[in-house]
Design an enzyme around this catalytic site. Structure first.
Site: not given
Ligand code: AMP
Length: 394
Positions: A37, A351
């Site tokens: 991220r 995820g």
């Protein structure tokens, strides 16, 4: 969908509040275990730096629920950013207080800083307008690049754009283009792989995609609700008995629409829900009591891989089993490898699924792996993401 890009902003000499999603996983020693991220945010950060902006980055991290604590500090993220950007990234000791204000106003053109965890202020999650106003007062412009948080109605996502001229960053643009590109203009056959624990989590996706895909490939815990609806015994496998009629409706709907829905023909069972439990492989109609399905079996891997070989594009959300555990990761890893060998344009969301695809070693063969869990799921459900709705269209 196209949102006003940061490239359209005049950022030189301006203080830019950049909302990122730095909610990164940590290992047992408290170090960042996956910097994806952060890595995916660098393009927008570097763009702002090289165009002379004064960059004030902000993010949430986990759920401190309005209480300051070292455990939830973004200090390690600031250190990681400093290394990746090759320049010092100072971090404020508060979110919108004196420390944040003096840090923001000390920046020169091309400088960056990070605010402490937004969720140290309860106003963030409560979407408090006064908090949004204070946060906005630190900057002249707002850029949202936190795709993974765009499904949240939080102050830094939907409140700040009420006060500052707003733009989207490169990561958001990439995510929108990749996910909606496949949904709206798929190369056929278009297959959606769905898995994960529960059928109830994926109903919205099925409803949105049923008129768009050529086939669904279904694995994971949600399988056993379908199996049970078809009259099979599922032993101790995860099964949502309150969703049996819904599962039947989905099976009839896909049949009516001529959309193929493939279910596992065999499963790898565990005696208990535990990583080192005793295992065995059985056909779908032979799951005994006292055992639970925790992965798809080898015949299913072959069946699904054959189907996926033909795919033109694939949307994948949800693992085929408890892929966090080695004993039950083979199904998910095998499908990732089958997709890597195919010519399909593969978009992965969620995820756990993204983590499994990375661990399978073939992530670089995927067209796009979303950085969003909940947000990519909502996108696949065809729902508007609040954080995107508030951004101006291009
Ligand atoms: P999702 O977030 O909906 O993609 O679901 C991923 C989660 O589903 C992971 O934590 C998996 O461990 C879990 N899962 C997948 N298959 C099974 C299964 N057969 N039984 C229990 N949990 C499962």
């Amino acid at each position: 969908m196209s949102k006003l890009s940061v490239q359209k902003a005049d950022v030189k000499g301006k203080k830019v509040l950049l909302r990122c999603d730095f909610n990164v996983p940590y290992d047992d020693e408290g170090n960042i275990s996956d910097t994806r991220r952060i890595d995916e945010s660098l393009k927008t950060i570097n763009y702002l730096i090289s165009n002379g902006a004064r960059v004030i980055m902000c993010s949430h991290f986990r759920r401190p629920d309005g209480v300051y604590s070292n455990e939830f500090s973004l200090k390690k993220v600031a250190k990681c950013l400093s290394e990746k950007l090759g320049k010092n990234v100072p971090i404020s000791s508060d979110v919108v207080g004196e420390s944040a204000q003096s840090l923001a106003s000390s920046l020169s053109d091309g400088d960056v800083c990070l605010l402490e965890n937004l969720r140290f202020e309860i106003g963030e999650q409560e979407n408090d307008i006064e908090f949004a106003k204070k946060l906005s007062s630190l900057a002249d412009l707002y850029v949202n690049d936190a795709f993974g948080t765009c499904h949240r109605v939080h102050a830094s996502i939907v409140g700040v754009p009420k006060f500052l001229k707003s733009y989207c960053g490169f990561l958001i643009q990439k995510e929108i283009q990749a996910i909606s590109g496949v949904i709206e203009n798929p190369i056929r056959p278009f297959i959606s792989i769905l898995g994960g624990a529960k059928v109830s989590d994926k109903i919205g996706v099925i409803a949105n995609l049923v008129d768009k895909v050529d086939a669904f490939v279904v694995g994971g815990g949600m399988t056993y609700t379908f199996m049970n609806a078809l009259g099979y015994q599922v032993g101790d496998s995860i099964c949502e008995t309150s969703k049996l009629s819904l599962a039947k409706d989905i099976l009839s709907l896909t049949k009516e629409k001529g959309v193929k829905l493939l279910l596992p023909v065999d499963s790898k069972l565990g005696k208990e829900y535990s990583p080192n439990t005793e295992t065995k492989i059985v056909d779908s109609d032979k799951i005994p009591n006292g055992w639970q399905g925790l992965d798809i079996g080898p015949k299913t891997i072959e069946l699904f891989s054959e189907e996926l070989k033909k795919a033109g594009s694939v949307l994948w959300n949800g693992t085929m089993g408890v892929s966090e555990w080695d004993a039950f990761s083979n199904g998910t890893f095998s499908l990732a490898r089958a997709l890597a060998k195919s010519n399909a344009k593969v978009v992965v969301g969620g995820g756990d699924t993204a983590a499994a695809v990375f661990r399978s070693g073939v992530a670089d063969k995927m067209y796009h792996i979303s950085t969003g869990g909940g947000s990519s799921l909502q996108f696949l459900e065809g729902k508007e993401l609040p954080g995107l709705s508030v951004l101006p269209d291009d």
